[in-house]
Scaffold this active site. Structure first.
Site, PDB file in Angstrom:
ATOM      1  CB  CYS A 191      -8.274  -3.104   0.199  1.00 13.21           C
ATOM      2  SG  CYS A 191      -6.692  -3.399   0.552  1.00 13.21           S
ATOM      3  CG  HIS A 218       0.817  -9.905   4.206  1.00 12.60           C
ATOM      4  ND1 HIS A 218      -0.246  -9.771   3.891  1.00 12.60           N
ATOM      5  CD2 HIS A 218       0.940  -7.919   3.426  1.00 12.60           C
ATOM      6  CE1 HIS A 218      -1.284  -8.658   3.988  1.00 12.60           C
ATOM      7  NE2 HIS A 218      -0.441  -7.790   3.100  1.00 12.60           N
ATOM      8  CB  SER A 249       3.324  -7.357   0.184  1.00 14.21           C
ATOM      9  OG  SER A 249       2.284  -7.509   1.097  1.00 14.21           O
ATOM     10  CB  THR A 271      -1.384  -0.225   1.364  1.00 18.93           C
ATOM     11  OG1 THR A 271      -1.912  -0.910   1.011  1.00 18.93           O
ATOM     12  CG2 THR A 271      -2.006   1.705   1.718  1.00 18.93           C
ATOM     13  CB  THR A 289      14.063   3.181  12.453  1.00 20.93           C
ATOM     14  OG1 THR A 289      14.086   4.209  13.040  1.00 20.93           O
ATOM     15  CG2 THR A 289      15.035   2.702  13.095  1.00 20.93           C
TER      16      THR A 289
END
Length: 389
Positions: free
Chosen positions: A326, A202, A200, A71, A238
């Protein structure tokens, strides 16, 4: 039996990935921008993951930067290129069946004075290449198309799109959202001609909260967020080093087992699809065979409410989705199903089954023993009969 068939939403993290990540929480926990030993160790781990992911898409390691997910990668790619190139044009082309993480960004850009064309698709979800070519103008600066549709599994002809864009006199940047395609189809950014590509972790048995954006060298792009220094100029803050390490290991595992996993998923997909088609008044959405993701089966059960079916299947130990990850909280029909011409009443009865390397033939057979019974139960109490739709 528990059967997980919602791998299009997220996947279980591979044990090998967890093992690779663990040391970076408690032992190798340094900040990668600092040149002392712990920091260098973390920076080297990030660079290893860059190399691992770059290798899977035929990119250079330095062309891969890490994000919080696809995203964010989509947002960075689309807005970043739009802002950097608005001096020469404000026209963007995408499709009506893109993921909301692309469509919402395009809608935002429209409010900022950009013009966006949303290309229609045919009944199987394919973009009309001739229509795309017709809409290209001297003002066009970016085309964004997913290589695989996350709802109905359509594999778009992105190589043809890239070839058309490369043939233009004026440079038009090409962004590919590959979140649903990574690990399901082979990706070669050079062959596609992609200037930017979103990934992505995952969706390929990596951790949540980490993704990547491939950006070709010399692509003009502006940052869309600002803040604390990091290893990547476009992504402040970070780095999620454990997540990045996990993504790199997931990419390695994907590459090692790609042919075997694709063969297995395609075999199970076809078995599932054939069994579901035997249920009366049932429609498979999207294309068949090689032009469909090996992991996807989108099925509309007429006279059945999708949310109810999802919950009934869950009671029987089967996890599925009613649409893309989504958009499942919306009450209106899926924009993808609407775009391919599925009636709203039928679209509401759609279930998306998505496979992974871990699914088995036994799980598919169990699913096919449960689904017809659930469909029959729900149709019995439905005020709308399937033959009326």
């Amino acid at each position: 039996m528990r059967v997980y068939l919602d791998n299009g939403t997220t996947t279980q993290v591979a044990k090998e990935v967890v093992d690779a990540m663990l040391p970076y929480f408690t032992e190798k926990f340094g900040h990668p921008i600092f040149p002392y030993s712990l920091g260098l160790e973390a920076a080297e781990a990030v660079e290893r993951s860059q190399r691992a992911i770059a290798e899977t898409i035929n990119a250079k390691p330095e062309e891969v930067i890490f994000t919080s997910g696809a995203t964010q990668a989509n947002d960075m790619a689309i807005r970043g290129v739009a802002y950097a190139n608005r001096h020469r044009g404000r026209h963007i082309i995408t499709t009506k069946v893109e993921n909301p993480s692309v469509l919402r960004v395009c809608e935002r850009l429209e409010k900022e004075g950009f013009r966006v064309d949303y290309l229609p698709v045919d009944g199987e979800g394919f973009v009309d290449i001739a229509e795309l070519e017709k809409r290209l103008t001297e003002e066009t600066i970016l085309v964004s198309v997913a290589n695989v549709n996350d709802e109905i599994g359509t594999i778009q002809p992105v190589d043809e799109i890239g070839e058309i864009l490369r043939g233009r006199k004026e440079k038009i940047y090409f962004h590919v959202n590959a979140a649903a395609g990574y690990g399901r189809v082979r990706i070669d950014v050079r062959k596609i001609g992609a200037d930017l590509l979103s990934l992505s972790a995952h969706k390929v048995h990596g951790p949540k909260g980490v993704g990547a954006l491939f950006i070709t060298e010399n692509t003009p792009i502006e940052p869309v967020s600002y803040g604390y220094i990091s290893m990547f100029k476009l992504k402040p803050g970070t780095e999620n080093v454990p997540g990045i390490v996990g993504f790199g290991r997931a990419a390695e595992l994907m590459a090692e087992n790609f042919d075997r996993d694709i063969f297995n998923m395609r075999r199970l997909r076809d078995r599932l699809m054939a069994g579901l088609e035997e249920i009366p008044h049932t429609v498979i959405n999207g294309p068949r065979g090689e032009k469909r993701s090996p992991a996807n089966v989108s099925c509309s059960f007429k006279g059945v409410e999708g949310e109810s079916m999802m919950l009934h299947l869950d009671l029987n130990g089967i996890s599925v989705a009613t649409g893309s990850a989504c958009s499942t909280t919306k009450l209106e029909p899926s924009h993808v199903l609407t775009a391919i011409g599925v009636k709203a009443a039928v679209a509401h009865g759609t279930i998306r089954f998505t496979l992974s390397r871990y699914n088995t033939e036994e799980e598919i057979d169990y699913t096919l023993s449960v689904v017809p019974r659930v469909v029959e139960q729900l149709r019995r109490i439905s005020p709308v009969k399937p033959e009326q739709l």
